[in-house]
Design a protein around this motif. Structure first.
Motif, PDB file in Angstrom:
ATOM      1  N   TYR A  21       1.025  -0.918  -0.413  1.00 24.64           N
ATOM      2  CA  TYR A  21       0.251  -0.256  -0.261  1.00 24.64           C
ATOM      3  C   TYR A  21       1.211   1.014  -0.190  1.00 24.64           C
ATOM      4  O   TYR A  21       1.601   1.697   0.305  1.00 24.64           O
ATOM      5  CB  TYR A  21      -0.860   0.598   1.261  1.00 24.64           C
ATOM      6  CG  TYR A  21      -0.597   0.408   2.598  1.00 24.64           C
ATOM      7  CD1 TYR A  21       0.584  -0.633   3.478  1.00 24.64           C
ATOM      8  CD2 TYR A  21       0.427   1.027   3.069  1.00 24.64           C
ATOM      9  CE1 TYR A  21       1.157  -0.901   4.034  1.00 24.64           C
ATOM     10  CE2 TYR A  21       0.572   1.862   4.171  1.00 24.64           C
ATOM     11  CZ  TYR A  21       1.109   1.025   4.921  1.00 24.64           C
ATOM     12  OH  TYR A  21       2.462   0.720   5.864  1.00 24.64           O
ATOM     13  N   LEU A  37       9.456   4.264  14.683  1.00 26.98           N
ATOM     14  CA  LEU A  37       8.713   3.404  13.605  1.00 26.98           C
ATOM     15  C   LEU A  37       9.177   2.515  13.427  1.00 26.98           C
ATOM     16  O   LEU A  37       8.492   1.080  14.014  1.00 26.98           O
ATOM     17  CB  LEU A  37       8.247   4.004  12.803  1.00 26.98           C
ATOM     18  CG  LEU A  37       6.840   3.826  12.254  1.00 26.98           C
ATOM     19  CD1 LEU A  37       5.934   4.979  12.059  1.00 26.98           C
ATOM     20  CD2 LEU A  37       6.855   2.371  11.395  1.00 26.98           C
ATOM     21  N   LYS A  40       9.975  -0.733  16.363  1.00 27.81           N
ATOM     22  CA  LYS A  40       9.089  -1.403  16.833  1.00 27.81           C
ATOM     23  C   LYS A  40       8.033  -2.103  16.176  1.00 27.81           C
ATOM     24  O   LYS A  40       8.172  -3.191  16.470  1.00 27.81           O
ATOM     25  CB  LYS A  40       7.794  -0.318  17.400  1.00 27.81           C
ATOM     26  CG  LYS A  40       8.839   0.257  18.642  1.00 27.81           C
ATOM     27  CD  LYS A  40       7.590   1.503  19.252  1.00 27.81           C
ATOM     28  CE  LYS A  40       7.535   2.009  20.703  1.00 27.81           C
ATOM     29  NZ  LYS A  40       6.593   3.168  20.507  1.00 27.81           N
ATOM     30  N   ARG A  44       7.937  -6.177  16.727  1.00 32.75           N
ATOM     31  CA  ARG A  44       6.379  -6.878  16.037  1.00 32.75           C
ATOM     32  C   ARG A  44       6.801  -7.864  14.914  1.00 32.75           C
ATOM     33  O   ARG A  44       5.906  -9.358  15.074  1.00 32.75           O
ATOM     34  CB  ARG A  44       5.329  -6.088  15.958  1.00 32.75           C
ATOM     35  CG  ARG A  44       4.052  -6.641  16.038  1.00 32.75           C
ATOM     36  CD  ARG A  44       2.887  -5.453  16.218  1.00 32.75           C
ATOM     37  NE  ARG A  44       1.747  -6.105  16.947  1.00 32.75           N
ATOM     38  CZ  ARG A  44       0.249  -5.700  16.270  1.00 32.75           C
ATOM     39  NH1 ARG A  44       0.428  -4.340  15.969  1.00 32.75           N
ATOM     40  NH2 ARG A  44      -0.356  -6.371  16.279  1.00 32.75           N
ATOM     41  N   ASN A  45       6.895  -7.187  14.389  1.00 30.15           N
ATOM     42  CA  ASN A  45       6.877  -8.466  12.808  1.00 30.15           C
ATOM     43  C   ASN A  45       7.604  -9.525  13.158  1.00 30.15           C
ATOM     44  O   ASN A  45       7.212 -10.705  12.742  1.00 30.15           O
ATOM     45  CB  ASN A  45       7.201  -7.585  11.365  1.00 30.15           C
ATOM     46  CG  ASN A  45       6.545  -6.757  11.244  1.00 30.15           C
ATOM     47  OD1 ASN A  45       5.742  -5.985  11.916  1.00 30.15           O
ATOM     48  ND2 ASN A  45       7.015  -5.962   9.796  1.00 30.15           N
ATOM     49  N   LEU A  54       9.616  -1.227   4.540  1.00 30.88           N
ATOM     50  CA  LEU A  54       9.012   0.125   3.981  1.00 30.88           C
ATOM     51  C   LEU A  54       9.669   1.093   3.634  1.00 30.88           C
ATOM     52  O   LEU A  54      11.125   1.629   4.247  1.00 30.88           O
ATOM     53  CB  LEU A  54       8.898   0.191   5.627  1.00 30.88           C
ATOM     54  CG  LEU A  54       8.220   1.667   6.377  1.00 30.88           C
ATOM     55  CD1 LEU A  54       6.866   1.642   5.961  1.00 30.88           C
ATOM     56  CD2 LEU A  54       8.200   1.735   7.643  1.00 30.88           C
ATOM     57  N   PHE A  61       4.156   6.768   2.212  1.00 29.46           N
ATOM     58  CA  PHE A  61       4.417   6.176   3.059  1.00 29.46           C
ATOM     59  C   PHE A  61       4.644   4.638   1.769  1.00 29.46           C
ATOM     60  O   PHE A  61       2.961   4.878   0.834  1.00 29.46           O
ATOM     61  CB  PHE A  61       4.497   5.223   4.341  1.00 29.46           C
ATOM     62  CG  PHE A  61       4.219   5.662   6.219  1.00 29.46           C
ATOM     63  CD1 PHE A  61       5.783   5.552   6.146  1.00 29.46           C
ATOM     64  CD2 PHE A  61       3.905   6.907   6.201  1.00 29.46           C
ATOM     65  CE1 PHE A  61       6.493   6.630   7.126  1.00 29.46           C
ATOM     66  CE2 PHE A  61       3.943   7.730   7.746  1.00 29.46           C
ATOM     67  CZ  PHE A  61       5.346   6.968   8.174  1.00 29.46           C
ATOM     68  N   GLN A  63       4.743   0.427   2.102  1.00 29.89           N
ATOM     69  CA  GLN A  63       4.929  -1.230   2.831  1.00 29.89           C
ATOM     70  C   GLN A  63       4.553  -2.003   1.659  1.00 29.89           C
ATOM     71  O   GLN A  63       3.641  -1.888   0.950  1.00 29.89           O
ATOM     72  CB  GLN A  63       4.691  -0.188   3.404  1.00 29.89           C
ATOM     73  CG  GLN A  63       4.819  -1.902   4.475  1.00 29.89           C
ATOM     74  CD  GLN A  63       4.592  -2.017   5.918  1.00 29.89           C
ATOM     75  OE1 GLN A  63       3.877  -0.959   6.530  1.00 29.89           O
ATOM     76  NE2 GLN A  63       5.600  -2.029   7.336  1.00 29.89           N
ATOM     77  N   LEU A  65       4.184  -6.234   2.625  1.00 25.10           N
ATOM     78  CA  LEU A  65       4.250  -6.784   4.087  1.00 25.10           C
ATOM     79  C   LEU A  65       3.740  -8.133   3.770  1.00 25.10           C
ATOM     80  O   LEU A  65       2.869  -8.067   3.091  1.00 25.10           O
ATOM     81  CB  LEU A  65       3.740  -6.489   5.089  1.00 25.10           C
ATOM     82  CG  LEU A  65       3.615  -4.648   6.207  1.00 25.10           C
ATOM     83  CD1 LEU A  65       2.402  -4.664   6.431  1.00 25.10           C
ATOM     84  CD2 LEU A  65       4.951  -5.129   7.304  1.00 25.10           C
ATOM     85  N   SER A  78      -4.081  -3.052  12.677  1.00 25.07           N
ATOM     86  CA  SER A  78      -2.810  -2.248  13.410  1.00 25.07           C
ATOM     87  C   SER A  78      -3.220  -0.947  12.450  1.00 25.07           C
ATOM     88  O   SER A  78      -2.686   0.704  13.069  1.00 25.07           O
ATOM     89  CB  SER A  78      -1.646  -2.185  14.745  1.00 25.07           C
ATOM     90  OG  SER A  78      -2.189  -3.321  15.400  1.00 25.07           O
ATOM     91  N   ILE A  79      -2.109  -1.863  11.520  1.00 26.59           N
ATOM     92  CA  ILE A  79      -1.366  -0.056  10.369  1.00 26.59           C
ATOM     93  C   ILE A  79      -3.190   0.643  10.367  1.00 26.59           C
ATOM     94  O   ILE A  79      -2.790   1.471  10.117  1.00 26.59           O
ATOM     95  CB  ILE A  79      -0.557  -1.115   9.403  1.00 26.59           C
ATOM     96  CG1 ILE A  79       0.438  -2.014  10.146  1.00 26.59           C
ATOM     97  CG2 ILE A  79      -0.014   0.080   8.158  1.00 26.59           C
ATOM     98  CD1 ILE A  79       1.792  -2.532   9.105  1.00 26.59           C
ATOM     99  N   ASP A  82      -3.575   3.557  11.978  1.00 26.91           N
ATOM    100  CA  ASP A  82      -2.923   4.142  12.421  1.00 26.91           C
ATOM    101  C   ASP A  82      -2.717   5.699  12.348  1.00 26.91           C
ATOM    102  O   ASP A  82      -2.725   6.119  10.936  1.00 26.91           O
ATOM    103  CB  ASP A  82      -1.410   3.890  12.549  1.00 26.91           C
ATOM    104  CG  ASP A  82       0.331   4.299  13.231  1.00 26.91           C
ATOM    105  OD1 ASP A  82      -0.135   5.649  13.478  1.00 26.91           O
ATOM    106  OD2 ASP A  82       0.757   3.312  13.744  1.00 26.91           O
ATOM    107  N   ARG A  84      -0.627   8.292  12.171  1.00 30.09           N
ATOM    108  CA  ARG A  84       0.377   8.483  11.525  1.00 30.09           C
ATOM    109  C   ARG A  84       0.513   8.441  10.242  1.00 30.09           C
ATOM    110  O   ARG A  84       0.910   9.717   9.825  1.00 30.09           O
ATOM    111  CB  ARG A  84       1.928   8.220  12.057  1.00 30.09           C
ATOM    112  CG  ARG A  84       2.232   8.440  13.562  1.00 30.09           C
ATOM    113  CD  ARG A  84       2.978   7.859  14.042  1.00 30.09           C
ATOM    114  NE  ARG A  84       2.673   5.949  14.411  1.00 30.09           N
ATOM    115  CZ  ARG A  84       3.447   5.102  14.780  1.00 30.09           C
ATOM    116  NH1 ARG A  84       4.865   5.512  14.787  1.00 30.09           N
ATOM    117  NH2 ARG A  84       3.028   3.639  15.228  1.00 30.09           N
ATOM    118  N   MET A 106      12.169  -6.357   7.360  1.00 26.47           N
ATOM    119  CA  MET A 106      11.225  -5.026   7.176  1.00 26.47           C
ATOM    120  C   MET A 106      12.310  -4.312   7.186  1.00 26.47           C
ATOM    121  O   MET A 106      12.681  -2.969   7.909  1.00 26.47           O
ATOM    122  CB  MET A 106      10.741  -5.265   8.810  1.00 26.47           C
ATOM    123  CG  MET A 106       9.883  -3.990   9.428  1.00 26.47           C
ATOM    124  SD  MET A 106       8.351  -4.166   7.770  1.00 26.47           S
ATOM    125  CE  MET A 106       8.151  -2.495   7.994  1.00 26.47           C
TER     126      MET A 106
END
Ligand SMILES: Cc1cc2nc3c(=O)[nH]c(=O)nc-3n(C[C@H](O)[C@H](O)[C@H](O)COP(=O)(O)O)c2cc1C
Length: 353
Positions: A21, A37, A40, A44-45, A54, A61, A63, A65, A78-79, A82, A84, A106
């Motif tokens: 995206y 960012l 973290k 988590r990933n 990313l 942005f 990214q 995944l 979550s993303i 977000d 931000r 990542m």
């Protein structure tokens, strides 16, 4: 072709979900914000078994995944919430049999910190690799016309042939191997698919430059490992080495003795032995080691460099050292330069101009 990609999607237990995206940053992040960012996210990933990349550049942005479907769903909730970023635009969403960014962990490029060209290269790589699912579909459906069109369109768009091989054709071969390993296609599909990729690879070849042809100094024997049925890698290599002005011979030996005989009569400067580019062939290490030992013995005065390749090495599941080779290729691209350099180093020859 018997089974298309759709059947596999219906049973995605072992498959990988992938989402790409782009979005707009709501406030311009500082380098420290981005570092935090990424750090973290990486942690988590890793816990979730997700890999990807990313990019941040100039307020945007981008990214990709990939990971187990359930993990990706958790992460995505979550993303997507977000604050931000906003204006999230999903560019692609697939379920595929293999990870395309497995080794990226990542990895991130921040426009503010990293050279812009590195980011562009990463984005370019993504654009090619994102076409793997389409290409597998075309290959499994036996649509050679579609494949030709796709490759021709890439050439028209100005893509470099090496990039197409490294970021599209070779990953597609590995994805096909995974499809076969998870029973999503037959062995015949795999074999025919690899031949179609071989033709696609042939279609993106470069025209030799006069300088390359003038530098015709070295010879190489490109051999499939004795008994190996998949020959995509060495076929792609044959194009690349020929274009670089090498003297190229090919061998499809059925035994170590047959390969030794060919080496003894042709006396090449280098030998490349290829395992399957689609399947990992973990059990062939000991045999390959023996093949290499016997090859060196067969042409001791001339044979300077022995190189190996195939999925086992592309996945970094084995190294050149493991089999007593001088070089292991992760991709066919760039091999002409690497092997020429090794020959020179070993013979301590000056670099040609
Ligand atoms: C552009 C962007 C990309 C992000 N990528 C990831 C990511 O790959 N992994 C991750 O864990 N968090 C990522 N985050 C942060 C998540 O949105 C979220 O804050 C974090 O996962 C914690 O989740 P929670 O708030 O639901 O606990 C990203 C945030 C933004 C703005």
């Amino acid at each position: 072709m018997s089974i298309g990609l759709e059947n596999s999607v219906a049973n995605p237990v072992n498959w990988t979900s992938s989402i790409s995206y782009q979005s707009k940053a709501t406030a311009r992040p500082t380098a420290a914000d981005l570092r935090e960012l990424t750090w973290k996210a990486k942690t988590r990933n890793q816990t979730l078994g997700v890999t990807g990349m990313l990019l941040y550049d100039n307020g945007r942005f981008f990214q990709t995944l990939e990971g187990p479907p359930a993990s990706l769903q958790t992460l995505w909730s979550s993303i997507s919430d977000d604050r931000r970023h906003s204006d999230i635009e999903i560019l692609s969403e697939h379920i595929i049999p293999t990870r395309l960014f497995g080794e990226w962990d990542m990895l991130s490029y921040h426009g503010d910190e990293q050279p812009y060209t590195a980011m562009l290269a990463a984005k370019a790589r993504h654009e090619l690799t994102a076409q793997v699912p389409d290409l597998i579909d075309l290959v499994l459906n036996g649509d050679d016309l579609g494949i030709n069109k796709r490759i021709a369109a890439l050439a028209e768009d100005g893509w470099d042939g090496n990039d197409v091989i490294k970021h599209l054709i070779e990953p597609t071969a590995r994805a096909l191997g995974d499809a076969w390993l998870s029973d999503d296609c037959t062995e015949l599909d795999l074999t025919i698919g690899l031949s179609m990729l071989q033709l696609a690879g042939h279609a993106v070849r470069h025209t030799p430059t006069p300088a390359a042809l003038r530098n015709n100094r070295y010879s190489i024997l490109l051999a499939s490992a004795p008994g190996e049925a998949h020959t995509l890698g060495i076929s792609l290599m044959a194009d690349l080495f020929t274009d670089a002005g090498w003297h190229v011979d090919m061998a499809f030996p059925d035994s170590n003795q047959a390969l030794s005989n060919q080496l003894a009569s042709q006396k090449p400067d280098a030998l490349d032995i290829g395992l399957s580019d689609a399947l990992p062939r973990q059990h062939s290490l000991a045999n390959l080691r023996e093949t290499i030992e016997r090859s060196r013995f067969a042409a001791p005065d001339q044979l300077t460099v022995v190189s190996v390749g195939g999925r086992l090495f592309a996945d970094a599941a084995a190294t050149a050292d493991n089999v007593g080779a001088d070089h292991a290729r992760k991709t066919v691209t760039g091999t002409t330069i690497e092997i020429a350099e090794l020959i020179r180093q070993k013979r301590q020859e000056p670099r040609s101009r």
